[in-house]
Write an enzyme that holds these catalytic residues in place. Structure first.
Site, PDB file in Angstrom:
ATOM      1  N   ASN A  10      19.420 -39.558   9.311  1.00 40.54           N
ATOM      2  CA  ASN A  10      18.096 -39.409   9.922  1.00 40.54           C
ATOM      3  C   ASN A  10      17.275 -40.644   9.550  1.00 40.54           C
ATOM      4  OD1 ASN A  10      15.545 -38.716  10.734  1.00 40.54           O
ATOM      5  ND2 ASN A  10      15.319 -36.966   9.342  1.00 40.54           N
ATOM      6  N   TRP A  11      17.140 -41.550  10.506  1.00 38.24           N
ATOM      7  CA  TRP A  11      16.448 -42.818  10.220  1.00 38.24           C
ATOM      8  C   TRP A  11      14.930 -42.623  10.116  1.00 38.24           C
ATOM      9  CZ3 TRP A  11      19.029 -47.056  13.857  1.00 38.24           C
ATOM     10  CH2 TRP A  11      20.414 -47.089  13.584  1.00 38.24           C
ATOM     11  N   LYS A  12      14.440 -41.456  10.504  1.00 40.67           N
ATOM     12  CA  LYS A  12      12.996 -41.179  10.541  1.00 40.67           C
ATOM     13  C   LYS A  12      12.288 -42.293  11.326  1.00 40.67           C
ATOM     14  CE  LYS A  12      13.584 -38.389   6.470  1.00 40.67           C
ATOM     15  NZ  LYS A  12      13.054 -37.813   5.258  1.00 40.67           N
ATOM     16  N   HIS A  96      12.752 -30.188  11.241  1.00 45.04           N
ATOM     17  CA  HIS A  96      12.676 -30.959   9.995  1.00 45.04           C
ATOM     18  C   HIS A  96      11.356 -30.648   9.292  1.00 45.04           C
ATOM     19  CE1 HIS A  96      12.486 -34.274   7.192  1.00 45.04           C
ATOM     20  NE2 HIS A  96      13.790 -34.380   7.341  1.00 45.04           N
ATOM     21  N   GLU A  98       9.291 -32.446   7.888  1.00 42.91           N
ATOM     22  CA  GLU A  98       8.178 -33.347   8.233  1.00 42.91           C
ATOM     23  C   GLU A  98       7.547 -32.950   9.560  1.00 42.91           C
ATOM     24  OE1 GLU A  98      10.481 -36.934   7.732  1.00 42.91           O
ATOM     25  OE2 GLU A  98      10.601 -36.504   5.590  1.00 42.91           O
ATOM     26  N   GLU A 168      17.498 -28.340   3.684  1.00 41.12           N
ATOM     27  CA  GLU A 168      16.801 -29.456   3.046  1.00 41.12           C
ATOM     28  C   GLU A 168      15.644 -28.913   2.206  1.00 41.12           C
ATOM     29  OE1 GLU A 168      17.576 -33.340   5.430  1.00 41.12           O
ATOM     30  OE2 GLU A 168      15.721 -32.445   6.115  1.00 41.12           O
ATOM     31  N   GLY A 174      13.163 -37.389  -0.242  1.00 43.22           N
ATOM     32  CA  GLY A 174      12.505 -38.661  -0.546  1.00 43.22           C
ATOM     33  C   GLY A 174      11.948 -38.730  -1.958  1.00 43.22           C
ATOM     34  N   SER A 214      17.536 -36.505  -0.889  1.00 43.00           N
ATOM     35  CA  SER A 214      17.927 -37.496  -1.907  1.00 43.00           C
ATOM     36  C   SER A 214      19.439 -37.558  -2.119  1.00 43.00           C
ATOM     37  CB  SER A 214      17.202 -37.231  -3.237  1.00 43.00           C
ATOM     38  OG  SER A 214      15.803 -37.379  -3.059  1.00 43.00           O
ATOM     39  N   GLY A 235      18.511 -39.233   4.641  1.00 37.99           N
ATOM     40  CA  GLY A 235      17.324 -39.987   5.031  1.00 37.99           C
ATOM     41  C   GLY A 235      17.430 -41.425   4.534  1.00 37.99           C
ATOM     42  N   GLY A 236      16.769 -41.721   3.420  1.00 35.64           N
ATOM     43  CA  GLY A 236      16.676 -43.094   2.912  1.00 35.64           C
ATOM     44  C   GLY A 236      17.996 -43.839   2.859  1.00 35.64           C
TER      45      GLY A 236
HETATM   46  P1  13P Z   1      16.062 -38.422   1.888  1.00 30.68           P
HETATM   47  O1  13P Z   1      17.575 -38.555   1.929  1.00 30.68           O
HETATM   48  O2  13P Z   1      15.363 -39.726   2.032  1.00 30.68           O
HETATM   49  O3  13P Z   1      15.625 -37.608   0.715  1.00 30.68           O
HETATM   50  O4  13P Z   1      15.658 -37.589   3.196  1.00 30.68           O
HETATM   51  C1  13P Z   1      16.311 -36.423   3.502  1.00 30.68           C
HETATM   52  C2  13P Z   1      15.915 -35.997   4.850  1.00 30.68           C
HETATM   53  O5  13P Z   1      14.771 -35.611   5.076  1.00 30.68           O
HETATM   54  C3  13P Z   1      16.922 -36.074   5.921  1.00 30.68           C
HETATM   55  O6  13P Z   1      16.480 -35.407   7.063  1.00 30.68           O
END
Ligand code: 13P
Length: 254
Positions: A10-12, A96, A98, A168, A174, A214, A235-236
């Site tokens: 997930n590149w956000k 998600h 967010e 999640e 994050g 994470s 994510g990251g």
């Molecule tokens: P991180 O891997 O950056 O913690 O993000 C997880 C995430 O929200 C994937 O959708």
């Protein structure tokens, strides 16, 4: 029953067109042919280009990070599930944390998004998970049950089979704080038991449940070795080809 193992990135809201192209090319070049399904979920602007790049590569698919709940219409700035499908993408992340937090998406809206995504030929990657205060209050299983019952369990079993679930925990996203492998396993097992209750054991045993929060190259192997963890939503660490591919390569040998 052998479940599909999946790592989704997930590149956000990161990477402009050139950066996204370079990352996708880097991942495509270094990913081996394995039975792990890799799903790249970039911002909308990348979907078509990356779908073209990955066309014909059996173990890489493309997904969006959201879609609107309506088929089409006067919703300036929004993107429909059918539009996403027409780019060549085949997945969409829905629910998600967010989106729930910053865009006020509730379970009822998410159920509508799940319906339109499926009707448009997309596979939803449906996210659930609790905030820290819920975990500390000990009501995390109740919350996840509610999210799944309200967002997903209205589906008939033939369409439910198209769903991927991502657990999640919001406190792990994050933050560098991963759920321990035991915490992830406990929740994934619980989620699978809910699916079994609603749809029967066979469908529960074939539903992929991903862990997100994470997840990094140095902790993925331990998390992915848990019996009910079928992969990760990253994510990251999905923004660096080497890290992402290392995570894809973190499954125990089967
Ligand atoms: P991180 O891997 O950056 O913690 O993000 C997880 C995430 O929200 C994937 O959708």
């Amino acid at each position: 029953m052998k479940r599909q193992r999946i790592v989704a990135g997930n590149w956000k809201m990161n990477l402009d067109f050139n950066e996204g192209r370079d990352l996708a090319i880097g991942i495509i070049r270094s990913i081996g042919s394995s039975d792990v399904l890799t799903i790249l979920c970039p911002p909308f602007i990348h979907l078509h280009y990356i779908s073209v790049l990955t066309n014909g590569i059996a173990n890489i698919e493309v997904g969006a990070q959201n879609c609107h709940s309506a088929r089409n219409g006067a919703f300036t700035g929004e993107v429909s599930a059918a539009m996403i499908k027409s780019t060549g993408a085949s997945y969409v992340i829905l629910g998600h944390s967010e989106r729930r937090e910053f865009f006020d998406e509730d379970d009822a809206l998410l159920a509508e998004k799940v319906n339109i995504a499926l009707a448009s030929g997309l596979h939803p990657i449906f996210c659930c998970g609790e905030k820290l205060e819920v975990r500390e209050a000990g009501t995390h299983e109740h919350l996840v049950r509610t999210q799944l019952e309200n967002g997903l369990f209205h589906l008939d079993s033939d369409v439910f089979a198209k769903i991927v679930i991502a657990y999640e925990p919001v406190w792990a996203i994050g933050t560098g704080k991963t759920a321990s492998p035991a915490q992830a396993q406990e929740m994934h097992k619980f989620i699978r038991s809910l699916i079994a209750e609603r749809y029967g054991q066979e469908i529960a045993d074939s539903t992929a449940i991903l862990y997100g929060g994470s997840c990094k190259p140095d902790n993925a192997a331990e998390i992915f070795s848990q019996p009910d963890v079928d992969g990760g939503l990253i994510g990251g660490a999905s923004l660096k080809a080497a890290d992402f591919v290392a995570i894809v390569d973190s499954f125990p040998q089967s």
